[in-house]
Motif scaffolding. Sequence first.
Motif, PDB file in Angstrom:
ATOM      1  N   MET A 279       0.819  -1.222   0.000  1.00 11.27           N
ATOM      2  CA  MET A 279       0.000   0.000   0.000  1.00 11.27           C
ATOM      3  C   MET A 279       0.849   1.268   0.000  1.00 11.27           C
ATOM      4  O   MET A 279       0.589   2.215  -0.744  1.00 11.27           O
ATOM      5  CB  MET A 279      -0.909   0.014   1.242  1.00 11.27           C
ATOM      6  CG  MET A 279      -1.959  -1.056   1.253  1.00 11.27           C
ATOM      7  SD  MET A 279      -3.169  -0.906  -0.078  1.00 11.27           S
ATOM      8  CE  MET A 279      -4.186   0.439   0.497  1.00 11.27           C
TER       9      MET A 279
ATOM     10  N   MET B 109      -1.167   5.771   8.665  1.00  8.87           N
ATOM     11  CA  MET B 109      -2.178   5.209   7.781  1.00  8.87           C
ATOM     12  C   MET B 109      -2.265   3.681   7.912  1.00  8.87           C
ATOM     13  O   MET B 109      -2.930   3.016   7.137  1.00  8.87           O
ATOM     14  CB  MET B 109      -1.873   5.634   6.338  1.00  8.87           C
ATOM     15  CG  MET B 109      -1.568   7.127   6.278  1.00  8.87           C
ATOM     16  SD  MET B 109      -1.507   7.839   4.639  1.00  8.87           S
ATOM     17  CE  MET B 109      -3.240   8.058   4.282  1.00  8.87           C
TER      18      MET B 109
ATOM     19  N   VAL C  47      -4.863  -2.360  -3.090  1.00 10.97           N
ATOM     20  CA  VAL C  47      -3.725  -1.888  -3.877  1.00 10.97           C
ATOM     21  C   VAL C  47      -4.226  -1.121  -5.115  1.00 10.97           C
ATOM     22  O   VAL C  47      -3.641  -0.107  -5.504  1.00 10.97           O
ATOM     23  CB  VAL C  47      -2.823  -3.075  -4.268  1.00 10.97           C
ATOM     24  CG1 VAL C  47      -1.734  -2.638  -5.235  1.00 10.97           C
ATOM     25  CG2 VAL C  47      -2.192  -3.703  -3.018  1.00 10.97           C
TER      26      VAL C  47
ATOM     27  N   GLY D 113      -2.759  -8.786  -2.936  1.00 11.94           N
ATOM     28  CA  GLY D 113      -3.221  -7.479  -2.590  1.00 11.94           C
ATOM     29  C   GLY D 113      -3.191  -7.322  -1.098  1.00 11.94           C
ATOM     30  O   GLY D 113      -2.405  -6.559  -0.565  1.00 11.94           O
ATOM     31  N   PHE D 114      -3.966  -8.090  -0.404  1.00 10.09           N
ATOM     32  CA  PHE D 114      -4.076  -7.966   1.056  1.00 10.09           C
ATOM     33  C   PHE D 114      -3.878  -9.371   1.623  1.00 10.09           C
ATOM     34  O   PHE D 114      -4.555 -10.308   1.197  1.00 10.09           O
ATOM     35  CB  PHE D 114      -5.452  -7.407   1.406  1.00 10.09           C
ATOM     36  CG  PHE D 114      -5.627  -7.047   2.852  1.00 10.09           C
ATOM     37  CD1 PHE D 114      -4.653  -6.345   3.541  1.00 10.09           C
ATOM     38  CD2 PHE D 114      -6.786  -7.380   3.523  1.00 10.09           C
ATOM     39  CE1 PHE D 114      -4.832  -6.000   4.878  1.00 10.09           C
ATOM     40  CE2 PHE D 114      -6.975  -7.030   4.850  1.00 10.09           C
ATOM     41  CZ  PHE D 114      -5.993  -6.339   5.520  1.00 10.09           C
TER      42      PHE D 114
HETATM   43  P1  NAP Z   1       3.125  -4.796   3.547  1.00 13.47           P
HETATM   44  O1  NAP Z   1       3.214  -4.940   2.076  1.00 13.47           O
HETATM   45  O2  NAP Z   1       3.526  -5.940   4.421  1.00 13.47           O
HETATM   46  O3  NAP Z   1       3.973  -3.502   3.967  1.00 13.47           O
HETATM   47  C1  NAP Z   1       4.287  -3.198   5.304  1.00 13.47           C
HETATM   48  C2  NAP Z   1       5.337  -2.106   5.291  1.00 13.47           C
HETATM   49  O4  NAP Z   1       5.615  -1.694   6.617  1.00 13.47           O
HETATM   50  C3  NAP Z   1       6.679  -2.567   4.685  1.00 13.47           C
HETATM   51  O5  NAP Z   1       7.254  -1.471   4.008  1.00 13.47           O
HETATM   52  C4  NAP Z   1       7.493  -2.916   5.948  1.00 13.47           C
HETATM   53  O6  NAP Z   1       8.889  -2.838   5.754  1.00 13.47           O
HETATM   54  C5  NAP Z   1       7.026  -1.824   6.882  1.00 13.47           C
HETATM   55  N1  NAP Z   1       7.167  -2.188   8.305  1.00 13.47           N
HETATM   56  C6  NAP Z   1       6.438  -3.098   8.995  1.00 13.47           C
HETATM   57  N2  NAP Z   1       6.836  -3.141  10.267  1.00 13.47           N
HETATM   58  C7  NAP Z   1       7.831  -2.228  10.397  1.00 13.47           C
HETATM   59  C8  NAP Z   1       8.637  -1.801  11.484  1.00 13.47           C
HETATM   60  N3  NAP Z   1       8.487  -2.330  12.708  1.00 13.47           N
HETATM   61  N4  NAP Z   1       9.574  -0.845  11.251  1.00 13.47           N
HETATM   62  C9  NAP Z   1       9.721  -0.307  10.018  1.00 13.47           C
HETATM   63  N5  NAP Z   1       8.986  -0.665   8.944  1.00 13.47           N
HETATM   64  C10 NAP Z   1       8.044  -1.621   9.143  1.00 13.47           C
HETATM   65  O7  NAP Z   1       1.635  -4.442   4.013  1.00 13.47           O
HETATM   66  P2  NAP Z   1       0.533  -3.559   3.265  1.00 13.47           P
HETATM   67  O8  NAP Z   1      -0.433  -4.470   2.603  1.00 13.47           O
HETATM   68  O9  NAP Z   1       1.164  -2.440   2.534  1.00 13.47           O
HETATM   69  O10 NAP Z   1      -0.235  -2.988   4.559  1.00 13.47           O
HETATM   70  C11 NAP Z   1       0.269  -1.891   5.315  1.00 13.47           C
HETATM   71  C12 NAP Z   1      -0.841  -1.450   6.291  1.00 13.47           C
HETATM   72  O11 NAP Z   1      -2.000  -1.046   5.546  1.00 13.47           O
HETATM   73  C13 NAP Z   1      -1.303  -2.568   7.244  1.00 13.47           C
HETATM   74  O12 NAP Z   1      -1.634  -2.025   8.487  1.00 13.47           O
HETATM   75  C14 NAP Z   1      -2.530  -3.115   6.518  1.00 13.47           C
HETATM   76  O13 NAP Z   1      -3.424  -3.747   7.415  1.00 13.47           O
HETATM   77  C15 NAP Z   1      -3.121  -1.838   5.924  1.00 13.47           C
HETATM   78  N6  NAP Z   1      -3.954  -2.010   4.713  1.00 13.47           N
HETATM   79  C16 NAP Z   1      -3.596  -2.858   3.708  1.00 13.47           C
HETATM   80  C17 NAP Z   1      -4.427  -2.965   2.582  1.00 13.47           C
HETATM   81  C18 NAP Z   1      -4.098  -3.882   1.413  1.00 13.47           C
HETATM   82  O14 NAP Z   1      -4.991  -4.117   0.580  1.00 13.47           O
HETATM   83  N7  NAP Z   1      -2.893  -4.394   1.300  1.00 13.47           N
HETATM   84  C19 NAP Z   1      -5.595  -2.209   2.482  1.00 13.47           C
HETATM   85  C20 NAP Z   1      -5.901  -1.319   3.512  1.00 13.47           C
HETATM   86  C21 NAP Z   1      -5.083  -1.237   4.627  1.00 13.47           C
HETATM   87  P3  NAP Z   1       9.680  -4.061   5.029  1.00 13.47           P
HETATM   88  O15 NAP Z   1       9.555  -3.787   3.552  1.00 13.47           O
HETATM   89  O16 NAP Z   1      11.056  -3.947   5.534  1.00 13.47           O
HETATM   90  O17 NAP Z   1       8.991  -5.337   5.455  1.00 13.47           O
END
Ligand code: NAP
Length: 301
Positions: free
Chosen positions: A18, A100, A131, A237-238
């Motif tokens: 995201m 966010m 996404v 995506g999620f």
């Molecule tokens: P993701 O692809 O796993 O990305 C998570 C990001 O956060 C990565 O850049 C990760 O870094 C970073 N991160 C996690 N823990 C960290 C820490 N302790 N210190 C520094 N960086 C950290 O997940 P995502 O799907 O983008 O989701 C991100 C958030 O948005 C979540 O809370 C999720 O529930 C929410 N969300 C997701 C969606 C969806 O459809 N995907 C929709 C709405 C909301 P690394 O690259 O080093 O792992």
Amino acid sequence: MTESASKPAVGYIGLGLMGKPMASNVLKAGFPLTVFNRTPAKTRDLAAAGASVAPSIAELAAGVDVVCTCVTGPGDVEAVYLGEGGVLGAARPGALLIDMSTIDPGTQRRVAQAARERGCEYLDAPVSGGVGGARAATLAIMCGGEASTFERARPVLDAMGRHVYHCGPAGAGATAKLINNLISASTAVAVCEGLVIGAKAGLDLEQLHDLLMNASAGSKSLASYKDSAMQGNFEPGFTVNNMEKDVTLANGLARDLGVRLLAGAITQQVLREAQLRGLGEKGTASQIIPMEQLAGVEVRL
Ligand code: NAP
């Protein structure tokens, strides 16, 4: 003065599925952008598009007017803001901080209080729309914080979303987001079970999907299964892991508020089952696989 020079400098931390497209839209909207990601390789595309890359969270926070974060769970948000070398130890006085990530309202209120004590403004601003919505800048964004902070954040939020709401004080955005994911995740469980029944009964699955979309069962959840599970596509995506996180947080919120939550309890167990089958990093549609295996069918077009 260039367009960028007239806009506040934005920093973006967390360039995952995201965060990366959301940060990209901030850059496209003309904000000078600095990014940080724990795994540095994920900064490459944004650097090529014109963003600066900070070597640490603290150096990013010290150099911008607005910090946006999109990480994973409550512990990650606490680490990024409150931990050693975190945002609050380095942010400029008066900086605007926007988280966010999808986490619980209690943690958001604690981080907001710590931000206030540092002389910063803080908004919880979780998003919905996946996404696809992140890429198209059509996300729904639900915000908790002071009304004046929300107004200050509006131009940055408008670069990432089309439906931007101020839900109330600190934590209100997180609460709205957990309600959203409770409803969408529980709906998805019923979608999976209905499709598995359809496959086992030998119905034409293309027709079934079409007719359900035109009947009272139609939903965004059902719509999404046509391009995911029904095509054998389980790429995230999620992820299942993130949806399990959110439903577990929704169950905790309901418990704290004294609300009975049956759908949440069942949905959490369905997602847990998928995790135990090794599907945690797959897309949420993969929760149908254990149901298919038990029924001895596959829901494929
Ligand atoms: P993701 O692809 O796993 O990305 C998570 C990001 O956060 C990565 O850049 C990760 O870094 C970073 N991160 C996690 N823990 C960290 C820490 N302790 N210190 C520094 N960086 C950290 O997940 P995502 O799907 O983008 O989701 C991100 C958030 O948005 C979540 O809370 C999720 O529930 C929410 N969300 C997701 C969606 C969806 O459809 N995907 C929709 C709405 C909301 P690394 O690259 O080093 O792992």
